[in-house]
Scaffold this active site. Sequence first.
Site, PDB file in Angstrom:
ATOM      1  CB  ALA A  83       6.911  -0.113  -1.303  1.00 41.77           C
ATOM      2  CB  ALA A  84       3.642  -4.970  -0.580  1.00 41.37           C
ATOM      3  N   GLY A  85       1.794  -3.100  -0.771  1.00 37.11           N
ATOM      4  CA  GLY A  85       0.492  -2.510  -0.263  1.00 37.11           C
ATOM      5  C   GLY A  85       0.037  -0.669  -1.166  1.00 37.11           C
ATOM      6  CG  ASP A  86       2.880   2.324  -0.735  1.00 41.44           C
ATOM      7  OD1 ASP A  86       1.378   2.940  -0.023  1.00 41.44           O
ATOM      8  OD2 ASP A  86       3.231   2.774   0.086  1.00 41.44           O
TER       9      ASP A  86
END
Length: 162
Positions: free
Chosen positions: A103-106
Amino acid sequence: IEMAKIAKNSQVKVIWDPAPPLDFPADAYKYVDVVTPNQSEALNLTGIEVDDIASAKLAAHILHDKGVMTVAIKLGDQGVYFVTHDQEAHIPSYDFPPVNTVAAGDAFGGAFTVALCEGKSVEQSIEYGTAAGALAITKRGVQDSIPDRKYVEELVAGRYKQ
């Protein structure tokens, strides 16, 4: 493209996170205010293998030259390289041991967009996005790993305690 045209004509910022990487018509870039590709998406959009700051800079300039006003290339644990009409810089990431990077990009996208819409500069907004992405990798799960605003603000201010 039609939605981007409508938004642009209505003075609504168009922020594009090109995930998954798809072909994008060359004439559509002028309708995008901000693009935030990761390394593989930048490769798809520019043909540049992005694996360090120098290659991110090159890819960012290619996208900027296509008409995107702000380009922010996400480099994972290397941070973000960004280009605008009057500024470019590398924003380093935080050094947290990764537990789960899903979920880092989100997390980056959400925090970056909120900060930008609240009137923070591009650089400040990227700092918020980078902090949120870094915090997201410290927890398992997808929704559970998205950090609360309080922790993002503490990290950006240098007051975060793990």
